[in-house]
Design a protein around this motif. Sequence first.
Motif, PDB file in Angstrom:
ATOM      1  N   LYS A 151     -15.058  11.193 -19.580  1.00  0.00           N
ATOM      2  CA  LYS A 151     -13.697  10.650 -19.642  1.00  0.00           C
ATOM      3  C   LYS A 151     -12.938  11.177 -18.435  1.00  0.00           C
ATOM      4  O   LYS A 151     -12.910  12.370 -18.185  1.00  0.00           O
ATOM      5  N   GLU A 152     -12.342  10.281 -17.683  1.00  0.00           N
ATOM      6  CA  GLU A 152     -11.597  10.665 -16.497  1.00  0.00           C
ATOM      7  C   GLU A 152     -10.117  10.694 -16.836  1.00  0.00           C
ATOM      8  O   GLU A 152      -9.621   9.840 -17.557  1.00  0.00           O
ATOM      9  N   TYR A 153      -9.429  11.704 -16.347  1.00  0.00           N
ATOM     10  CA  TYR A 153      -8.016  11.859 -16.643  1.00  0.00           C
ATOM     11  C   TYR A 153      -7.178  11.554 -15.400  1.00  0.00           C
ATOM     12  O   TYR A 153      -7.617  11.779 -14.281  1.00  0.00           O
ATOM     13  N   GLU A 154      -5.986  11.056 -15.639  1.00  0.00           N
ATOM     14  CA  GLU A 154      -5.121  10.804 -14.498  1.00  0.00           C
ATOM     15  C   GLU A 154      -4.733  12.134 -13.861  1.00  0.00           C
ATOM     16  O   GLU A 154      -4.578  13.145 -14.550  1.00  0.00           O
ATOM     17  N   HIS A 155      -4.604  12.122 -12.534  1.00  0.00           N
ATOM     18  CA  HIS A 155      -4.265  13.354 -11.829  1.00  0.00           C
ATOM     19  C   HIS A 155      -3.552  13.031 -10.515  1.00  0.00           C
ATOM     20  O   HIS A 155      -3.668  11.942  -9.978  1.00  0.00           O
ATOM     21  N   ARG A 156      -2.839  14.002 -10.038  1.00  0.00           N
ATOM     22  CA  ARG A 156      -2.107  13.875  -8.779  1.00  0.00           C
ATOM     23  C   ARG A 156      -3.088  13.889  -7.618  1.00  0.00           C
ATOM     24  O   ARG A 156      -4.004  14.692  -7.580  1.00  0.00           O
ATOM     25  N   VAL A 157      -2.906  12.999  -6.655  1.00  0.00           N
ATOM     26  CA  VAL A 157      -3.733  12.960  -5.451  1.00  0.00           C
ATOM     27  C   VAL A 157      -3.062  13.854  -4.415  1.00  0.00           C
ATOM     28  O   VAL A 157      -1.931  13.592  -4.011  1.00  0.00           O
ATOM     29  N   ARG A 158      -3.743  14.903  -3.998  1.00  0.00           N
ATOM     30  CA  ARG A 158      -3.106  15.896  -3.133  1.00  0.00           C
ATOM     31  C   ARG A 158      -3.167  15.558  -1.651  1.00  0.00           C
ATOM     32  O   ARG A 158      -2.321  15.977  -0.883  1.00  0.00           O
ATOM     33  N   ASN A 159      -4.189  14.846  -1.223  1.00  0.00           N
ATOM     34  CA  ASN A 159      -4.451  14.745   0.212  1.00  0.00           C
ATOM     35  C   ASN A 159      -4.329  13.352   0.819  1.00  0.00           C
ATOM     36  O   ASN A 159      -4.752  13.131   1.936  1.00  0.00           O
ATOM     37  N   VAL A 160      -3.798  12.409   0.056  1.00  0.00           N
ATOM     38  CA  VAL A 160      -3.629  11.054   0.583  1.00  0.00           C
ATOM     39  C   VAL A 160      -2.167  10.662   0.414  1.00  0.00           C
ATOM     40  O   VAL A 160      -1.610  10.782  -0.673  1.00  0.00           O
ATOM     41  N   ARG A 161      -1.564  10.189   1.506  1.00  0.00           N
ATOM     42  CA  ARG A 161      -0.160   9.782   1.463  1.00  0.00           C
ATOM     43  C   ARG A 161      -0.034   8.326   1.017  1.00  0.00           C
ATOM     44  O   ARG A 161      -0.914   7.515   1.278  1.00  0.00           O
ATOM     45  N   CYS A 162       1.070   8.015   0.399  1.00  0.00           N
ATOM     46  CA  CYS A 162       1.375   6.638   0.033  1.00  0.00           C
ATOM     47  C   CYS A 162       1.539   5.826   1.319  1.00  0.00           C
ATOM     48  O   CYS A 162       2.192   6.272   2.269  1.00  0.00           O
ATOM     49  N   TYR A 163       0.970   4.642   1.349  1.00  0.00           N
ATOM     50  CA  TYR A 163       1.046   3.804   2.552  1.00  0.00           C
ATOM     51  C   TYR A 163       2.464   3.299   2.806  1.00  0.00           C
ATOM     52  O   TYR A 163       2.836   2.957   3.928  1.00  0.00           O
ATOM     53  N   LYS A 164       3.280   3.283   1.763  1.00  0.00           N
ATOM     54  CA  LYS A 164       4.614   2.698   1.876  1.00  0.00           C
ATOM     55  C   LYS A 164       5.684   3.740   2.226  1.00  0.00           C
ATOM     56  O   LYS A 164       6.415   3.591   3.206  1.00  0.00           O
ATOM     57  N   CYS A 165       5.752   4.831   1.443  1.00  0.00           N
ATOM     58  CA  CYS A 165       6.809   5.829   1.674  1.00  0.00           C
ATOM     59  C   CYS A 165       6.308   7.058   2.435  1.00  0.00           C
ATOM     60  O   CYS A 165       7.107   7.915   2.792  1.00  0.00           O
ATOM     61  N   ARG A 166       4.994   7.150   2.658  1.00  0.00           N
ATOM     62  CA  ARG A 166       4.356   8.231   3.414  1.00  0.00           C
ATOM     63  C   ARG A 166       4.476   9.600   2.744  1.00  0.00           C
ATOM     64  O   ARG A 166       4.289  10.626   3.363  1.00  0.00           O
ATOM     65  N   GLN A 167       4.792   9.607   1.463  1.00  0.00           N
ATOM     66  CA  GLN A 167       4.868  10.865   0.710  1.00  0.00           C
ATOM     67  C   GLN A 167       3.544  11.121  -0.015  1.00  0.00           C
ATOM     68  O   GLN A 167       2.785  10.189  -0.296  1.00  0.00           O
TER      69      GLN A 167
END
Length: 201
Positions: free
Chosen positions: A139-155
């Motif tokens: 079972k995979e759980y949702e998690h924060r992506v630490r090393n990839v920025r959003c393509y739109k807001c760059r955060q």
Amino acid sequence: MRFYTGRECTGCLPREASNGLLCWHCFEKWREALSVAKDMITHLRSVERAQQVDNQGIRASSSWVLPIPTSWRTADELLTLLSGAHFASTDSIDDVVSITTDIVDSIDPELFVTAEQGAENAVRFYRLTQKAMASHPMKEYEHRVRNVRCYKCRQRTLLWKPPLQFMDDIHVVCQNPDCGAVVDQTLFERLAVLEEAKPSA
């Protein structure tokens, strides 16, 4: 029926064996591992490519494909520990389910550990199952992506959501309230590769 030998446990010496050649503690781990064997082995054989790993800056490209996935070798080793049998590389998931079900259903957990080889295999089986569950969780759980920025807001505010159904794509959304971008699997993999290609500061 309980098989009591009074000998030392082959899994965690020097505990006394109470179930075949295993102590109660090791026997319970063996029985629990056996109870998830069908699902775990099938799951391992369903993994067809290296997974995207995003854990504190250590990441593997999701496009990197192994000729024989490590998960397949683990599934084969688990099956071998139970029966000495092997999967063919051409076996479909249906074949894997059928083979694994026949083998697991034929095993008496108590009787299996009365022989020295069986007890040793049982200990190796539950240890390998624990390791497999940690590296390839069912079972995979949702998690924060630490090393990839959003393509739109760059955060760095992307949240990884697992697929709802088997073989569905992942779902990644930006948690920035001023953005809310949705990233499909193809775009996410491109962003990950671009991020990886950037020169380190």
